[in-house]
Design an enzyme around this catalytic site. Structure first.
Site, PDB file in Angstrom:
ATOM      1  N   SER A 121       0.854  -1.184   0.000  1.00 52.95           N
ATOM      2  CA  SER A 121       0.000   0.000   0.000  1.00 52.95           C
ATOM      3  C   SER A 121       0.894   1.238   0.000  1.00 52.95           C
ATOM      4  O   SER A 121       1.948   1.255   0.620  1.00 52.95           O
ATOM      5  CB  SER A 121      -0.906   0.004   1.234  1.00 52.95           C
ATOM      6  OG  SER A 121      -1.746   1.141   1.244  1.00 52.95           O
ATOM      7  N   LYS A 173      -3.608  -7.836   3.136  1.00 54.86           N
ATOM      8  CA  LYS A 173      -3.812  -6.693   2.227  1.00 54.86           C
ATOM      9  C   LYS A 173      -5.249  -6.662   1.708  1.00 54.86           C
ATOM     10  O   LYS A 173      -5.847  -5.591   1.522  1.00 54.86           O
ATOM     11  CB  LYS A 173      -2.831  -6.768   1.056  1.00 54.86           C
ATOM     12  CG  LYS A 173      -2.972  -5.634   0.015  1.00 54.86           C
ATOM     13  CD  LYS A 173      -2.859  -4.261   0.655  1.00 54.86           C
ATOM     14  CE  LYS A 173      -2.544  -3.168  -0.357  1.00 54.86           C
ATOM     15  NZ  LYS A 173      -3.460  -3.079  -1.487  1.00 54.86           N
ATOM     16  N   HIS A 176      -7.264  -5.215   4.434  1.00 54.27           N
ATOM     17  CA  HIS A 176      -6.888  -3.802   4.466  1.00 54.27           C
ATOM     18  C   HIS A 176      -7.700  -3.010   3.448  1.00 54.27           C
ATOM     19  O   HIS A 176      -8.270  -1.949   3.746  1.00 54.27           O
ATOM     20  CB  HIS A 176      -5.388  -3.682   4.177  1.00 54.27           C
ATOM     21  CG  HIS A 176      -4.895  -2.314   3.800  1.00 54.27           C
ATOM     22  ND1 HIS A 176      -5.078  -1.767   2.545  1.00 54.27           N
ATOM     23  CD2 HIS A 176      -4.196  -1.383   4.506  1.00 54.27           C
ATOM     24  CE1 HIS A 176      -4.531  -0.568   2.494  1.00 54.27           C
ATOM     25  NE2 HIS A 176      -4.001  -0.307   3.670  1.00 54.27           N
ATOM     26  N   ASN A 177      -7.804  -3.520   2.224  1.00 55.81           N
ATOM     27  CA  ASN A 177      -8.541  -2.815   1.186  1.00 55.81           C
ATOM     28  C   ASN A 177     -10.049  -2.845   1.436  1.00 55.81           C
ATOM     29  O   ASN A 177     -10.758  -1.899   1.097  1.00 55.81           O
ATOM     30  CB  ASN A 177      -8.217  -3.412  -0.183  1.00 55.81           C
ATOM     31  CG  ASN A 177      -6.888  -2.921  -0.718  1.00 55.81           C
ATOM     32  OD1 ASN A 177      -6.010  -2.555   0.053  1.00 55.81           O
ATOM     33  ND2 ASN A 177      -6.722  -2.917  -2.021  1.00 55.81           N
ATOM     34  N   GLU A 180     -10.676  -0.148   3.753  1.00 56.83           N
ATOM     35  CA  GLU A 180     -10.584   1.112   3.005  1.00 56.83           C
ATOM     36  C   GLU A 180     -11.911   1.426   2.305  1.00 56.83           C
ATOM     37  O   GLU A 180     -12.338   2.585   2.268  1.00 56.83           O
ATOM     38  CB  GLU A 180      -9.456   1.011   1.981  1.00 56.83           C
ATOM     39  CG  GLU A 180      -9.232   2.262   1.155  1.00 56.83           C
ATOM     40  CD  GLU A 180      -8.159   2.070   0.104  1.00 56.83           C
ATOM     41  OE1 GLU A 180      -8.045   2.949  -0.768  1.00 56.83           O
ATOM     42  OE2 GLU A 180      -7.450   1.042   0.131  1.00 56.83           O
TER      43      GLU A 180
END
Length: 317
Positions: A121, A173, A176-177, A180
């Site tokens: 990221s 990840k 994480h997204n 987001e």
């Protein structure tokens, strides 16, 4: 240390620059020769092919792929792997689906090759500020790559870490997204609410700037929002069409498989789908149903009604 970099798009090119500034020797390859030439201007060593790139590296070799997820990753692995030797490491720094990563890691392990997945990221700003990296893979292989991660990270001791075995990096990840997606949706809804209160004549760019400092909702996303609103608070030139990279979908699918409630992330994903529906069939059906219950079906040329319009006719249905 020596590193091969395949894929010199915005992130791959910037990561190469950051590594070069950190004193690493980077051998690069991209199908776009102009991208290779640009990296060479920055100090990289250009390769004419994948085979040439591997031949220029000293064993044990480390080759970083910074290419789009999916079939492209498989194609690059198929090109690179035959030229690698036991003990060499292949790194996937893109947004691959972690289940694909698990399968690829198992296949390469059978050939005594290490497969490291690095969820990355930082976007185009990583060149200056560093990248956040969620790393999965064999502990010894990751340790060998420590100098690379320390250079790419915001600082040697922060912003990166080995989170588990192969697949774990891309899994983290992915989540994480997904987070987001939810954060972006919340910001969008909040600023929309501010925008719909004309009584106070709010300056949304000013509000964003105030929130950036000291507020509990401050974040890098808010920094980006402030920059956008400063240029065009009305967003007149921005189309209301929001794509998704796939990471949000995978996060929601995983939540379903694990029976782990993720309503905010799921709803944020659905809102992205909704943004692309320029001829909304469900909205037209809802309008027709409202009309069937005695309300007023709004035609396209009529525009929207006031909030609460027709509420009386719907009561008691």
């Amino acid at each position: 240390m020596d590193l091969g970099m395949i894929g010199l798009g915005k992130m791959g090119g910037n990561m190469t620059q950051r590594l070069l500034l950190g004193g690493h020797r980077v051998v690069v390859y991209d199908r776009d020769r102009a991208a290779v030439d640009a990296a060479m201007d920055d100090g990289a060593e250009g390769a004419s092919s994948v085979a040439d790139l591997v031949a220029r590296l000293e064993a044990p070799r480390a080759v970083w792929m910074m290419v789009p997820a999916g079939k492209v990753v498989d194609a690059v692995i198929a090109d690179v792997a035959p030229h690698l030797e036991a003990g060499d490491t292949l790194i996937d720094g893109g947004n691959s689906y972690y289940k694909d990563t698990l399968a690829r890691g198992e296949s390469l392990a059978a050939r005594d090759l290490c497969y490291v997945d690095c969820g990355t990221s930082g976007g185009v700003w990583g060149l200056e500020g560093g990248y956040s990296m969620m790393v999965g893979g064999d502990e010894a292989a990751v340790e060998r790559l420590r100098p690379v991660f320390e250079t790419l990270a915001p600082a040697a001791d922060r912003g990166w870490g080995r989170v588990g075995p192969t697949g774990a990096g891309h899994f983290v990840k992915m989540v994480h997204n997904g987070i987001e997606y939810g954060m972006m949706q919340a910001y969008a809804e909040g600023f929309a609410l501010l925008d719909r209160k004309p009584d106070f004549d709010l300056d949304l760019a000013q509000v964003a700037e105030i929130w950036r400092y000291g507020s509990v909702v401050r974040s890098w996303l808010l920094d980006l929002i402030a920059g956008v609103l400063e240029k065009d608070a009305g967003l007149a030139d921005v189309a209301p069409w929001v794509p998704d990279s796939g990471e949000g979908r995978w996060t929601v699918q995983e939540a379903v498989e694990l029976a782990s409630p993720a309503p905010v992330i799921a709803l944020a994903l659905m809102q992205r789908f909704r943004s692309r529906d320029t001829e909304s069939y469900p909205d037209r059906l809802l309008s027709a149903l409202r009309n069937a219950f005695g309300g007023h079906a709004v035609k396209k040329e009529d525009g929207g009604g006031e909030a609460g319009d027709g509420a009386a006719s719907e009561e008691g249905r």
